[in-house]
Write a protein that holds these residues in place. Structure first.
Motif, short mmCIF file in Angstrom:
data_model
loop_
_atom_site.label_atom_id
_atom_site.label_comp_id
_atom_site.label_asym_id
_atom_site.label_seq_id
_atom_site.Cartn_x
_atom_site.Cartn_y
_atom_site.Cartn_z
N ALA A 1 33.92 -1.16 -25.89
CA ALA A 1 34.93 -0.64 -27.17
C ALA A 1 34.79 0.90 -27.04
O ALA A 1 36.29 0.66 -27.14
N ILE A 2 34.03 0.85 -26.20
CA ILE A 2 34.35 2.81 -26.30
C ILE A 2 34.64 3.55 -25.20
O ILE A 2 34.79 4.78 -24.84
N ASN A 3 35.05 2.38 -24.36
CA ASN A 3 35.36 3.28 -23.34
C ASN A 3 37.07 3.31 -23.44
O ASN A 3 37.48 2.33 -23.96
N PRO A 4 37.07 4.78 -23.20
CA PRO A 4 39.14 5.15 -23.70
C PRO A 4 39.89 4.40 -23.07
O PRO A 4 40.48 3.77 -23.70
N PHE A 5 39.65 3.55 -21.79
CA PHE A 5 40.85 1.71 -21.22
C PHE A 5 40.03 1.72 -22.25
O PHE A 5 41.70 1.05 -22.98
N TYR A 6 39.46 0.31 -22.71
CA TYR A 6 39.51 -0.47 -23.68
C TYR A 6 40.18 -0.19 -25.22
O TYR A 6 40.38 -1.08 -26.03
N ALA A 7 39.54 0.93 -25.48
CA ALA A 7 40.43 1.33 -26.26
C ALA A 7 41.67 1.58 -26.51
O ALA A 7 42.60 1.47 -27.56
N SER A 8 41.99 2.23 -25.51
CA SER A 8 43.80 1.75 -25.62
C SER A 8 44.69 1.04 -26.27
O SER A 8 45.80 0.79 -26.21
N LEU A 9 43.47 -0.15 -24.98
CA LEU A 9 44.44 -1.42 -24.61
C LEU A 9 44.13 -1.62 -26.26
O LEU A 9 45.18 -2.67 -26.39
N PHE B 1 34.37 -16.76 -33.29
CA PHE B 1 35.61 -16.80 -33.20
C PHE B 1 37.00 -17.59 -33.64
O PHE B 1 37.34 -18.56 -34.46
N ALA B 2 35.76 -19.20 -32.67
CA ALA B 2 35.93 -20.30 -32.52
C ALA B 2 35.80 -21.40 -34.41
O ALA B 2 36.57 -21.91 -35.05
N ALA B 3 34.45 -20.96 -34.26
CA ALA B 3 33.86 -20.98 -36.25
C ALA B 3 35.29 -21.16 -37.65
O ALA B 3 35.39 -21.65 -38.03
N ARG B 4 35.52 -18.76 -37.08
CA ARG B 4 36.19 -18.74 -37.74
C ARG B 4 37.99 -19.20 -37.72
O ARG B 4 38.37 -19.14 -38.24
N ARG B 5 38.50 -19.95 -36.75
CA ARG B 5 39.57 -20.47 -36.47
C ARG B 5 40.86 -19.15 -36.62
O ARG B 5 41.53 -19.74 -37.58
N VAL B 6 40.27 -18.82 -36.11
CA VAL B 6 41.39 -17.29 -36.31
C VAL B 6 42.34 -18.13 -34.35
O VAL B 6 42.52 -19.33 -34.77
N ASP B 7 43.77 -17.18 -35.06
CA ASP B 7 45.35 -18.21 -34.35
C ASP B 7 44.89 -18.04 -33.45
O ASP B 7 45.98 -18.61 -32.45
N GLY B 8 44.50 -17.17 -32.85
CA GLY B 8 44.46 -17.55 -30.62
C GLY B 8 43.49 -16.24 -30.35
O GLY B 8 43.21 -15.20 -31.80
N LEU B 9 42.81 -15.84 -29.30
CA LEU B 9 42.34 -15.13 -28.81
C LEU B 9 42.08 -14.35 -27.54
O LEU B 9 42.78 -14.98 -26.43
N PHE B 10 41.96 -12.92 -27.67
CA PHE B 10 42.82 -11.92 -25.79
C PHE B 10 41.31 -11.71 -25.56
O PHE B 10 40.29 -11.25 -26.35
N LEU B 11 40.86 -12.41 -24.39
CA LEU B 11 38.95 -12.10 -23.55
C LEU B 11 39.88 -11.44 -22.63
O LEU B 11 39.82 -11.84 -22.15
N SER B 12 39.08 -10.09 -22.95
CA SER B 12 38.93 -9.52 -21.16
C SER B 12 37.38 -9.16 -20.98
O SER B 12 36.28 -8.71 -21.83
N SER B 13 36.65 -10.63 -20.16
CA SER B 13 35.85 -11.13 -20.12
C SER B 13 35.47 -10.16 -19.08
O SER B 13 34.84 -9.59 -18.32
N VAL C 1 44.23 -19.35 -26.01
CA VAL C 1 43.01 -17.57 -25.71
C VAL C 1 44.55 -17.50 -24.73
O VAL C 1 44.54 -18.25 -23.58
N VAL C 2 44.10 -16.30 -24.56
CA VAL C 2 45.03 -15.64 -22.61
C VAL C 2 43.56 -14.52 -22.53
O VAL C 2 42.95 -13.60 -23.38
N LEU C 3 43.72 -15.11 -20.82
CA LEU C 3 42.67 -13.60 -20.49
C LEU C 3 43.44 -12.68 -20.37
O LEU C 3 43.83 -12.33 -19.63
N LEU C 4 43.19 -11.61 -21.08
CA LEU C 4 43.72 -9.80 -20.72
C LEU C 4 42.97 -9.20 -19.79
O LEU C 4 41.16 -9.00 -19.57
N ASN C 5 43.78 -8.47 -19.02
CA ASN C 5 43.21 -7.58 -17.76
C ASN C 5 42.01 -7.75 -16.72
O ASN C 5 41.38 -7.46 -16.44
N HIS C 6 43.18 -9.41 -16.52
CA HIS C 6 42.21 -10.38 -15.37
C HIS C 6 43.04 -10.16 -13.98
O HIS C 6 43.55 -10.24 -13.88
N PRO C 7 43.01 -9.85 -12.79
CA PRO C 7 42.44 -10.07 -11.78
C PRO C 7 43.50 -11.05 -11.42
O PRO C 7 43.38 -12.10 -11.26
#
Length: 350
Positions: A82-90, A124-136, A153-159
């Motif tokens: 999260a402190i990587n400037p790229f991921y912070a901007s994303l 997050f699955a237990a908290r029942r969010v409406d959806g998850l973006f995952l940069s794995s 779920v959407v795999l984000l920043n995926h190659p």
């Protein structure tokens, strides 16, 4: 109207009905004001309701609202750093896109740890969010907890190369990413256009030890030109990793004349080490990096970089999460965006 005192911890919680009585309206009108609809409220009644809310110190029950709507109105994003400037901007781009649709975004940092990533997914699955973006941290993450909870779920920043092998689609997850391989190949091609014939690579690793698409693109660019590959230095995707890569390069008796670095954050540390070692940039060594993070414009020299289109990625990911196309509910879909070369001084451009 005389303002009522705020409730103390010993008083009964203020309800919507209390607000309605004080404002002289129905509880439904209070609901419309608090939730912004679905029916319009006159300006006079809205003013009464808001005055009563302030007087009573009323706070809507978000849990009850979520139960009534069948939605938490919350989305989650997990990033590896999260402190990587790229991921912070994303994250900011995703948050802005989500806010326009009335959603709150919860951000979590896996800290490049597979164990932490899995724990966050379960949470997050237990908290029942409406959806998850995952940069794995994995090319092929385990999504079973989300599937069992029926959370999209959407795999984000995926190659793109992983998608081609069925990595994302094999999980039934939508994926949004950038063509890492082509972006790296284009960067190497540009360095070759400056006359460089020996180009090195500074590359980060991943949790499942799969070959990174940026390394594939680097190899492709060199092979296409009929050149011999320069040295490969493998370090973490951090400034410290880039700094150590710079120190290692300085210690070599034979150095390349140009280096492609797999992230802007690594490149910032890499440049620092080269400056301390007395190298002139780009005269002694040209550098091209990847990501297009904000800090790339404020290094010295300014970094030439392969920029990812953050707003496009964020909007496409949100659309894939909230509005699947007909027939796409059970069939994964992938969107891969082209990256853009941003040419600055570090590669020799002016």
């Amino acid at each position: 109207m005389v303002a009522m005192p705020h409730p103390t911890p010993h008083t009964k919680p203020i309800t919507r009905d209390d607000v309605a009585r004080l404002a002289g309206v129905s509880s439904a009108v209070v609901s419309y004001v608090v939730n912004g609809g679905p029916r319009p409220v006159s300006a006079a009644n809205e003013a009464k309701v808001r005055q009563a809310i302030r007087a009573l110190g009323y706070r809507p029950n978000s849990a009850a609202r979520a139960l009534a709507l069948g939605s938490s109105e919350m989305l989650a994003l997990i990033v590896p750093d999260a402190i990587n400037p790229f991921y912070a901007s994303l994250a900011r781009a995703v948050e802005n896109a989500a806010a326009e649709q009335g959603y709150t975004l919860l951000l979590a940092d896996s800290q490049d740890s597979l164990r932490t990533e899995r724990r966050l997914i379960k949470n997050f699955a237990a908290r029942r969010v409406d959806g998850l973006f995952l940069s794995s941290v994995l090319f092929e993450p385990d999504l079973i907890d989300l599937e069992q909870a029926d959370i999209p779920v959407v795999l984000l920043n995926h190659p793109a190369d992983v998608v081609a092998k069925g990595g994302a689609e094999g999980h039934g997850a939508n994926a949004v990413g950038v063509d890492f391989q082509e972006g790296a190949r284009a960067a190497v091609e540009h360095l070759i256009s400056h006359g460089h014939e020996r180009i090195g690579l500074v590359i980060g690793g991943n949790a499942d030890s799969e070959l990174d698409a940026r390394e594939v693109g680097w190899h492709q660019g060199i092979q296409d030109a009929g050149l011999t590959a320069g040295p490969i230095i493998r370090v973490p995707f951090t400034r410290e990793g880039g700094f150590h890569a710079g120190q290692e390069l300085l210690a070599r008796s034979e150095r390349p004349t140009a280096v492609f670095v797999s992230s802007d954050q690594q490149a910032a540390g890499f440049l620092c080490a080269l400056h301390e070692g007395g190298l002139r940039l780009p005269e002694d060594l040209a550098v091209f990096s990847f990501d297009g993070a904000p800090e790339s414009e404020y290094t010295w020299p300014r970094l030439s970089t392969v920029a990812q289109p953050l707003k496009d990625l964020a909007q496409a990911a949100l659309n894939a999460l909230l509005t699947p196309e007909p027939g796409q509910e059970t069939q994964a879909k992938t969107q891969i965006f082209p990256a853009e070369l941003v040419l600055r001084a570090s590669c020799g451009c002016r």
